[in-house]
Write a protein that holds these residues in place. Sequence first.
Motif, PDB file in Angstrom:
ATOM      1  N   LEU A   1      -5.972   6.735  -3.256  1.00  0.00           N
ATOM      2  CA  LEU A   1      -6.914   5.567  -3.155  1.00  0.00           C
ATOM      3  C   LEU A   1      -7.764   5.839  -4.468  1.00  0.00           C
ATOM      4  O   LEU A   1      -8.074   4.649  -4.842  1.00  0.00           O
ATOM      5  CB  LEU A   1      -7.898   5.985  -2.022  1.00  0.00           C
ATOM      6  N   LYS A   2      -8.057   7.061  -4.895  1.00  0.00           N
ATOM      7  CA  LYS A   2      -8.809   6.992  -6.101  1.00  0.00           C
ATOM      8  C   LYS A   2      -7.933   6.479  -7.400  1.00  0.00           C
ATOM      9  O   LYS A   2      -8.444   5.772  -7.934  1.00  0.00           O
ATOM     10  CB  LYS A   2      -9.156   8.425  -6.454  1.00  0.00           C
ATOM     11  N   GLY A   3      -6.707   6.729  -7.409  1.00  0.00           N
ATOM     12  CA  GLY A   3      -5.841   6.268  -8.328  1.00  0.00           C
ATOM     13  C   GLY A   3      -5.673   4.656  -8.225  1.00  0.00           C
ATOM     14  O   GLY A   3      -5.880   4.040  -9.389  1.00  0.00           O
ATOM     15  N   LEU A   4      -5.859   4.086  -7.108  1.00  0.00           N
ATOM     16  CA  LEU A   4      -5.992   2.694  -6.862  1.00  0.00           C
ATOM     17  C   LEU A   4      -7.213   2.077  -7.722  1.00  0.00           C
ATOM     18  O   LEU A   4      -7.166   1.294  -8.276  1.00  0.00           O
ATOM     19  CB  LEU A   4      -5.823   2.204  -5.342  1.00  0.00           C
ATOM     20  N   GLU A   5      -8.301   2.855  -7.373  1.00  0.00           N
ATOM     21  CA  GLU A   5      -9.639   2.290  -7.801  1.00  0.00           C
ATOM     22  C   GLU A   5      -9.515   2.553  -9.269  1.00  0.00           C
ATOM     23  O   GLU A   5      -9.996   1.625  -9.890  1.00  0.00           O
ATOM     24  CB  GLU A   5     -10.803   3.103  -7.170  1.00  0.00           C
ATOM     25  N   GLU A   6      -9.027   3.713  -9.778  1.00  0.00           N
ATOM     26  CA  GLU A   6      -9.065   3.669 -11.153  1.00  0.00           C
ATOM     27  C   GLU A   6      -7.897   2.811 -12.000  1.00  0.00           C
ATOM     28  O   GLU A   6      -7.844   2.879 -13.155  1.00  0.00           O
ATOM     29  CB  GLU A   6      -8.766   5.217 -11.405  1.00  0.00           C
TER      30      GLU A   6
ATOM     31  N   ARG B   1     -13.663  -3.090  -5.077  1.00  0.00           N
ATOM     32  CA  ARG B   1     -13.056  -2.242  -3.778  1.00  0.00           C
ATOM     33  C   ARG B   1     -11.740  -3.141  -3.175  1.00  0.00           C
ATOM     34  O   ARG B   1     -11.596  -2.614  -1.944  1.00  0.00           O
ATOM     35  CB  ARG B   1     -14.254  -1.829  -3.014  1.00  0.00           C
ATOM     36  N   VAL B   2     -11.853  -4.455  -3.208  1.00  0.00           N
ATOM     37  CA  VAL B   2     -10.958  -5.078  -2.405  1.00  0.00           C
ATOM     38  C   VAL B   2      -9.403  -4.508  -2.131  1.00  0.00           C
ATOM     39  O   VAL B   2      -8.949  -4.230  -1.037  1.00  0.00           O
ATOM     40  CB  VAL B   2     -10.523  -6.507  -2.868  1.00  0.00           C
ATOM     41  N   PRO B   3      -8.846  -3.958  -3.307  1.00  0.00           N
ATOM     42  CA  PRO B   3      -7.466  -3.305  -3.156  1.00  0.00           C
ATOM     43  C   PRO B   3      -7.551  -1.990  -2.219  1.00  0.00           C
ATOM     44  O   PRO B   3      -6.821  -1.852  -1.544  1.00  0.00           O
ATOM     45  CB  PRO B   3      -7.238  -2.769  -4.540  1.00  0.00           C
ATOM     46  N   LEU B   4      -8.781  -1.404  -2.442  1.00  0.00           N
ATOM     47  CA  LEU B   4      -8.849  -0.269  -1.454  1.00  0.00           C
ATOM     48  C   LEU B   4      -9.114  -0.597   0.032  1.00  0.00           C
ATOM     49  O   LEU B   4      -8.424   0.183   0.876  1.00  0.00           O
ATOM     50  CB  LEU B   4     -10.299   0.395  -1.744  1.00  0.00           C
ATOM     51  N   PHE B   5      -9.890  -1.740   0.222  1.00  0.00           N
ATOM     52  CA  PHE B   5      -9.819  -2.034   1.813  1.00  0.00           C
ATOM     53  C   PHE B   5      -8.426  -2.340   2.036  1.00  0.00           C
ATOM     54  O   PHE B   5      -8.076  -2.244   3.338  1.00  0.00           O
ATOM     55  CB  PHE B   5     -10.870  -3.153   1.958  1.00  0.00           C
ATOM     56  N   LEU B   6      -7.706  -3.073   1.391  1.00  0.00           N
ATOM     57  CA  LEU B   6      -6.651  -3.739   1.629  1.00  0.00           C
ATOM     58  C   LEU B   6      -5.483  -2.765   2.222  1.00  0.00           C
ATOM     59  O   LEU B   6      -4.820  -2.626   2.852  1.00  0.00           O
ATOM     60  CB  LEU B   6      -5.809  -4.716   0.580  1.00  0.00           C
ATOM     61  N   CYS B   7      -5.650  -1.471   1.304  1.00  0.00           N
ATOM     62  CA  CYS B   7      -4.779  -0.300   1.202  1.00  0.00           C
ATOM     63  C   CYS B   7      -5.011   0.192   2.687  1.00  0.00           C
ATOM     64  O   CYS B   7      -4.174   0.760   3.477  1.00  0.00           O
ATOM     65  CB  CYS B   7      -5.021   0.492   0.267  1.00  0.00           C
ATOM     66  N   LEU B   8      -6.342   0.506   2.994  1.00  0.00           N
ATOM     67  CA  LEU B   8      -6.674   1.265   4.160  1.00  0.00           C
ATOM     68  C   LEU B   8      -6.218   0.336   5.260  1.00  0.00           C
ATOM     69  O   LEU B   8      -5.862   0.890   6.418  1.00  0.00           O
ATOM     70  CB  LEU B   8      -8.183   1.382   4.299  1.00  0.00           C
TER      71      LEU B   8
ATOM     72  N   PRO C   1       5.779   4.887 -13.319  1.00  0.00           N
ATOM     73  CA  PRO C   1       4.494   4.268 -12.847  1.00  0.00           C
ATOM     74  C   PRO C   1       3.732   4.406 -11.632  1.00  0.00           C
ATOM     75  O   PRO C   1       4.458   4.856 -10.654  1.00  0.00           O
ATOM     76  CB  PRO C   1       5.316   2.564 -12.746  1.00  0.00           C
ATOM     77  N   TYR C   2       2.538   4.388 -11.605  1.00  0.00           N
ATOM     78  CA  TYR C   2       1.771   4.791 -10.303  1.00  0.00           C
ATOM     79  C   TYR C   2       2.044   3.940  -9.318  1.00  0.00           C
ATOM     80  O   TYR C   2       2.080   4.362  -8.112  1.00  0.00           O
ATOM     81  CB  TYR C   2       0.368   4.702 -10.619  1.00  0.00           C
ATOM     82  N   GLY C   3       2.600   2.757  -9.565  1.00  0.00           N
ATOM     83  CA  GLY C   3       2.687   1.750  -8.763  1.00  0.00           C
ATOM     84  C   GLY C   3       3.935   1.993  -7.902  1.00  0.00           C
ATOM     85  O   GLY C   3       3.815   1.658  -6.806  1.00  0.00           O
ATOM     86  N   ILE C   4       4.766   2.991  -8.343  1.00  0.00           N
ATOM     87  CA  ILE C   4       6.087   3.162  -7.533  1.00  0.00           C
ATOM     88  C   ILE C   4       5.419   4.599  -6.763  1.00  0.00           C
ATOM     89  O   ILE C   4       5.870   4.611  -5.685  1.00  0.00           O
ATOM     90  CB  ILE C   4       7.227   3.572  -8.532  1.00  0.00           C
ATOM     91  N   MET C   5       5.119   5.438  -7.496  1.00  0.00           N
ATOM     92  CA  MET C   5       4.564   7.014  -6.883  1.00  0.00           C
ATOM     93  C   MET C   5       3.585   6.918  -5.743  1.00  0.00           C
ATOM     94  O   MET C   5       3.813   7.372  -4.842  1.00  0.00           O
ATOM     95  CB  MET C   5       3.633   7.859  -7.877  1.00  0.00           C
ATOM     96  N   ALA C   6       2.683   5.883  -5.774  1.00  0.00           N
ATOM     97  CA  ALA C   6       1.546   5.704  -4.819  1.00  0.00           C
ATOM     98  C   ALA C   6       2.117   5.479  -3.579  1.00  0.00           C
ATOM     99  O   ALA C   6       1.835   6.303  -2.345  1.00  0.00           O
ATOM    100  CB  ALA C   6       0.148   4.869  -5.215  1.00  0.00           C
ATOM    101  N   PRO C   7       2.976   4.330  -3.004  1.00  0.00           N
ATOM    102  CA  PRO C   7       3.625   4.026  -1.903  1.00  0.00           C
ATOM    103  C   PRO C   7       4.379   5.161  -1.424  1.00  0.00           C
ATOM    104  O   PRO C   7       4.388   5.425  -0.309  1.00  0.00           O
ATOM    105  CB  PRO C   7       4.340   2.869  -2.241  1.00  0.00           C
TER     106      PRO C   7
END
Lengths: 505, 155
Positions: free
Chosen positions: A220-225, B81-88, A386-392
């Motif tokens: 989640l942190k990675g997604l935010e950053e 924070r929209v992507p975060l909420f979507l992910c959760l 890519p992080y887009g592949i690692m994260a899922p």
Amino acid sequence: METLQMLMSGFVMALSPENLLMAAIGALIGTFVGVLPGLGPTSAIAILLPLTAVLEPTQGIIMLAGIYYGAMYGGSTTAILLNIPGELSSVPTCLDGYPLAKQGKGGPALGISAIASFVAGIMGVVGLVFFAPVLADQALKFGPPEYFALMVLALTLMVSLSGGALLKSLLMGTLGYSLAMVGLGPSTGMPRFDYGFSTLVGGFELISIIIGLFAITEVLKGLEERRLHTAIRKTGSVYPGKEDLKKSAGPMVRGGLVGFFLGLLPGCSAAITSFLAYDLEKKISRRPEKFGKGELAGVAAPEAANNATSSAGFIPLFSLGIPSSPPLAILLAGFMIYGLTPGPVLFEQHSAFVWTVIASMFVGNAMLLVLNLPMVWIWVKLTRVPYGIMAPIILMFCTIGAYSVRNSMFDVLVAFVFGGLGYLFNKYKWPVVPLILCFILGPLLEESFIQTMVMGEGDLTLVLKRPISLTILCAAAALLAVSTLLNRRTQARIREEKQRGAGVA
Amino acid sequence: MIRPGNLPECIGALLFLGIGFLVMREGYRMQAYAASVFVGDHTFPVILGTVSCVLSSLLLLQSWRQPKEARTDAARATANRVPLFLCLLLLLLYAGLILLVSYVPATFLVSAGLFRLFGGYRWHKAVLFAAVLTGCQYVLFDVWMKIPFPAGWLF
């Protein structure tokens, strides 16, 4: 003599093809996860812990120890090449490692870091061989009051794990204890905190909480950053020259000694010892002005201290069951998955297992050096996935990991909820490691507390009347004072370095 | 209206205060089953609840006096924070879908969404990645490791 014999038989087991393979796989996977920016040893073990649960205990723990060492090494790779320390303990490595990488000397810095890790790791494991059985032997004399005092001693760790926010750290500890109490009461067997839900009677699964708080939170942190892959400059050869080795030998040994002896104290984290080793090296250097601008000694000393502390941390873990750092707390959970409780009886009841694991640490350290030096290019390339592949992929593994421990969807939900909570904790700087530590130690503390109260007929001062428990309590008070002082000093140093631009992932 | 200097800390302290009271209340409930007033399954919850209440009260006081930390540039940059909420939300949906349509279809559907969310891939690419990931996971965990996944309610 007996110790050496046990160690030799441990080597026979550790050098079996299956165990060698496990150590190699662990070291490689650990390095792989460790080099991914933002993922340190704690997250690496948390993500991979459920996957080792399908193995038999010895192989599983050998692999976990390999993952630990591998991730530590991988963390220093990102610290040197990308200026991203996976853990606080890698911050001093960045200070000179990254300037070296910018000068095109990243290769020798990585080489020295690997050699320093190996030398200090071996020093630490040698210490483990001789110290741990002696300590465990003494701990066999422990009764409930001594165990209660020991748990109080473990609480002193809260100071070093607090990250400067002691009140929040203590509150997170109480949350950990509260979560550990969900389920059946140890004394009456009646359900507590179940609120009528049958799933809560079985309590929370530690792995789900760990996966949520560390692995999912990290994603989640990675997604935010909006993490992407990172470009790296040319590094040069990883094999250091004779001159480099000669210059680094002293810092390696000094760093290793500082790391090992301070690492024996529960509460003295690798972050503290690596900063101390770096500062010591800077103080005794003839060219202190070179530090921070690309000095090899500034890489060798903290890396050696870091790894020696990690190895020394196994001594209180194996002999007393006290984890002295976040990755070791997760490793303790690994022991518990296999039904093994680290502590004095571990050496008595599972001596073959313990000595095989200790022997495999020698093997794992050597393997890291042999495998990682020639493979550094592969690790560098892997940071470009890519992080887009690692994260899922990580999230899907986390789901399986949480589910597979008890085959329960409730555990999966718990992992997801704690993932969200972990993100909030991280955002608002509430330290999560005290929660995990207290969740693990909670049942032991409560059990020893109840037994002590029964022994003393409701009088807890029994703990003060027995010499061993009194000594442990005095040691706890002394450690609390020492770790408070050292922690303050380390926090001040981290603030200083942050102002200079060294961030922690 | 007087506002606390550090609102997040104040909210955290209040939540912990609530947890402390809950733990203490459970301790008093468990006292009915105990043979002794001082020793039993209730002792620890009562102590822990009290400690939690005291500590959170201290934090509450501290949060009123403490100035809020200045927001860094990094914190400001991550305000969306929209992507975060979507992910959760996707993860919670995943847990529900596993129960509804079983593990393999749920993994395929949710991982396609995750690839799109994390990597920003076009749908056809995200679906392709999801198919590969689901296939690998199926072989690894279902066929080789024989992990017994729950059967879906629908099929």
